[in-house]
Write a protein that holds these residues in place. Structure first.
Motif, PDB file in Angstrom:
ATOM      1  N   THR A   6      20.312 -38.670 -32.935  1.00  0.00           N
ATOM      2  CA  THR A   6      21.153 -37.476 -32.759  1.00  0.00           C
ATOM      3  C   THR A   6      20.997 -37.003 -31.150  1.00  0.00           C
ATOM      4  O   THR A   6      20.117 -38.069 -30.353  1.00  0.00           O
ATOM      5  CB  THR A   6      20.271 -36.308 -33.343  1.00  0.00           C
ATOM      6  OG1 THR A   6      18.929 -36.473 -33.273  1.00  0.00           O
ATOM      7  CG2 THR A   6      20.681 -36.417 -35.049  1.00  0.00           C
ATOM      8  N   SER A   7      21.363 -36.038 -30.752  1.00  0.00           N
ATOM      9  CA  SER A   7      21.241 -35.768 -29.334  1.00  0.00           C
ATOM     10  C   SER A   7      20.851 -34.200 -29.238  1.00  0.00           C
ATOM     11  O   SER A   7      21.150 -33.314 -30.292  1.00  0.00           O
ATOM     12  CB  SER A   7      22.637 -35.787 -28.552  1.00  0.00           C
ATOM     13  OG  SER A   7      23.537 -35.055 -28.925  1.00  0.00           O
ATOM     14  N   GLN A  48       6.240 -30.342 -31.995  1.00  0.00           N
ATOM     15  CA  GLN A  48       6.457 -29.001 -32.934  1.00  0.00           C
ATOM     16  C   GLN A  48       7.543 -29.151 -34.162  1.00  0.00           C
ATOM     17  O   GLN A  48       6.892 -28.718 -35.317  1.00  0.00           O
ATOM     18  CB  GLN A  48       6.995 -27.889 -32.030  1.00  0.00           C
ATOM     19  CG  GLN A  48       6.055 -26.955 -31.154  1.00  0.00           C
ATOM     20  CD  GLN A  48       6.444 -26.057 -30.376  1.00  0.00           C
ATOM     21  OE1 GLN A  48       7.871 -26.273 -29.857  1.00  0.00           O
ATOM     22  NE2 GLN A  48       5.552 -25.040 -29.854  1.00  0.00           N
ATOM     23  N   PRO A  49       8.412 -29.954 -34.129  1.00  0.00           N
ATOM     24  CA  PRO A  49       9.090 -30.164 -35.527  1.00  0.00           C
ATOM     25  C   PRO A  49       8.349 -30.998 -36.418  1.00  0.00           C
ATOM     26  O   PRO A  49       8.541 -30.293 -37.644  1.00  0.00           O
ATOM     27  CB  PRO A  49      10.429 -30.806 -35.045  1.00  0.00           C
ATOM     28  CG  PRO A  49      10.609 -30.593 -33.544  1.00  0.00           C
ATOM     29  CD  PRO A  49       9.256 -30.216 -33.060  1.00  0.00           C
ATOM     30  N   PHE A  50       7.643 -31.710 -35.961  1.00  0.00           N
ATOM     31  CA  PHE A  50       6.951 -32.540 -37.075  1.00  0.00           C
ATOM     32  C   PHE A  50       5.691 -31.498 -37.552  1.00  0.00           C
ATOM     33  O   PHE A  50       5.422 -31.576 -38.656  1.00  0.00           O
ATOM     34  CB  PHE A  50       6.265 -33.573 -36.315  1.00  0.00           C
ATOM     35  CG  PHE A  50       7.341 -34.771 -35.927  1.00  0.00           C
ATOM     36  CD1 PHE A  50       8.081 -35.389 -36.834  1.00  0.00           C
ATOM     37  CD2 PHE A  50       7.237 -35.236 -34.537  1.00  0.00           C
ATOM     38  CE1 PHE A  50       9.068 -36.288 -36.516  1.00  0.00           C
ATOM     39  CE2 PHE A  50       8.374 -36.136 -34.097  1.00  0.00           C
ATOM     40  CZ  PHE A  50       9.172 -36.537 -35.128  1.00  0.00           C
ATOM     41  N   ILE A  81      14.973 -33.961 -31.971  1.00  0.00           N
ATOM     42  CA  ILE A  81      14.258 -34.365 -32.975  1.00  0.00           C
ATOM     43  C   ILE A  81      14.364 -33.598 -34.464  1.00  0.00           C
ATOM     44  O   ILE A  81      14.563 -34.070 -35.575  1.00  0.00           O
ATOM     45  CB  ILE A  81      12.705 -34.390 -32.692  1.00  0.00           C
ATOM     46  CG1 ILE A  81      12.411 -35.529 -31.855  1.00  0.00           C
ATOM     47  CG2 ILE A  81      11.684 -34.359 -33.997  1.00  0.00           C
ATOM     48  CD1 ILE A  81      10.906 -35.341 -31.125  1.00  0.00           C
ATOM     49  N   ALA A  82      14.464 -32.345 -34.157  1.00  0.00           N
ATOM     50  CA  ALA A  82      14.899 -31.292 -35.290  1.00  0.00           C
ATOM     51  C   ALA A  82      16.036 -31.507 -36.114  1.00  0.00           C
ATOM     52  O   ALA A  82      16.218 -31.623 -37.300  1.00  0.00           O
ATOM     53  CB  ALA A  82      14.922 -29.901 -34.705  1.00  0.00           C
ATOM     54  N   LYS A  83      17.186 -32.040 -35.246  1.00  0.00           N
ATOM     55  CA  LYS A  83      18.389 -32.117 -36.069  1.00  0.00           C
ATOM     56  C   LYS A  83      18.338 -33.563 -36.593  1.00  0.00           C
ATOM     57  O   LYS A  83      19.044 -33.591 -37.729  1.00  0.00           O
ATOM     58  CB  LYS A  83      19.483 -32.578 -34.698  1.00  0.00           C
ATOM     59  CG  LYS A  83      19.962 -30.919 -33.954  1.00  0.00           C
ATOM     60  CD  LYS A  83      20.791 -31.165 -33.017  1.00  0.00           C
ATOM     61  CE  LYS A  83      21.969 -31.751 -32.814  1.00  0.00           C
ATOM     62  NZ  LYS A  83      22.726 -31.842 -31.715  1.00  0.00           N
ATOM     63  N   LEU A 102      16.421 -25.264 -34.353  1.00  0.00           N
ATOM     64  CA  LEU A 102      17.567 -25.974 -34.661  1.00  0.00           C
ATOM     65  C   LEU A 102      18.782 -25.038 -33.650  1.00  0.00           C
ATOM     66  O   LEU A 102      19.895 -25.305 -33.732  1.00  0.00           O
ATOM     67  CB  LEU A 102      18.034 -25.929 -35.864  1.00  0.00           C
ATOM     68  CG  LEU A 102      17.235 -26.760 -37.035  1.00  0.00           C
ATOM     69  CD1 LEU A 102      17.940 -26.587 -38.468  1.00  0.00           C
ATOM     70  CD2 LEU A 102      17.480 -28.296 -36.602  1.00  0.00           C
ATOM     71  N   THR A 103      18.369 -24.218 -32.908  1.00  0.00           N
ATOM     72  CA  THR A 103      19.246 -23.253 -31.953  1.00  0.00           C
ATOM     73  C   THR A 103      19.226 -24.039 -30.825  1.00  0.00           C
ATOM     74  O   THR A 103      18.288 -24.126 -30.028  1.00  0.00           O
ATOM     75  CB  THR A 103      18.746 -21.977 -32.081  1.00  0.00           C
ATOM     76  OG1 THR A 103      18.806 -21.468 -33.389  1.00  0.00           O
ATOM     77  CG2 THR A 103      19.739 -21.200 -31.394  1.00  0.00           C
ATOM     78  N   ARG A 104      20.436 -24.308 -30.317  1.00  0.00           N
ATOM     79  CA  ARG A 104      20.762 -24.830 -28.788  1.00  0.00           C
ATOM     80  C   ARG A 104      20.594 -23.782 -27.982  1.00  0.00           C
ATOM     81  O   ARG A 104      21.387 -22.601 -27.922  1.00  0.00           O
ATOM     82  CB  ARG A 104      22.007 -25.401 -28.785  1.00  0.00           C
ATOM     83  CG  ARG A 104      22.173 -26.302 -27.656  1.00  0.00           C
ATOM     84  CD  ARG A 104      22.627 -25.607 -26.225  1.00  0.00           C
ATOM     85  NE  ARG A 104      22.934 -26.472 -25.196  1.00  0.00           N
ATOM     86  CZ  ARG A 104      22.878 -26.417 -23.948  1.00  0.00           C
ATOM     87  NH1 ARG A 104      22.336 -25.432 -23.420  1.00  0.00           N
ATOM     88  NH2 ARG A 104      23.517 -27.354 -23.176  1.00  0.00           N
TER      89      ARG A 104
END
Length: 128
Positions: A6-7, A48-50, A81-83, A102-104
């Motif tokens: 992902t990007s 943080q996402p993990f 990473i979250a995506k 998940l917010t850009r």
């Protein structure tokens, strides 16, 4: 689990992330995370996402990032990473969404205007 890619973007930074099942190794631009981001704060941002999903150490992350500064690059990697974790299983979405991963972040540098010192700052005004 196959490779998930992902990007993520933040300011002018663009991160391409490839996630595989593994031991938690994080490589950024072919360098270890501790070599690329010596700051503990930036390493924490990337993890943080993990931590939000209690999945620390389950995935290997390979990231290519360019543009911007160090904090913008770290937050771009965090978004990517979250995506990827949402792509892996949709059950991860509510936890990451609640934390705001998940917010850009749309904030960018405002362009400089002509006749001004910077984007909004004026030159010193002289009455006479």
């Amino acid at each position: 689990m196959e490779v998930l890619n992902t990007s993520g973007r933040r300011k002018t930074s663009v991160a391409r992330v490839y996630i595989t099942a593994g031991q938690g190794n994080i490589t950024i631009n072919d360098r270890d995370i501790k070599a690329y981001f010596p700051s503990e704060v930036l390493q924490t941002i990337i993890n943080q996402p993990f931590q939000a999903l209690n999945q620390t150490g389950k995935y290997d992350v390979k990231a290519n990032v360019k543009g911007g500064g160090v904090s913008g690059q770290a937050e771009a990697i965090r978004l990517a990473i979250a995506k990827a974790l949402v792509l892996e299983t949709a059950d991860n979405r509510p936890g990451l969404k609640k934390e705001g991963f998940l917010t850009r972040d749309p904030r960018m540098v405002e362009r400089k205007k002509f006749g001004r010192a910077k984007a909004r700052k004026s030159f010193q005004f002289s009455k006479r």
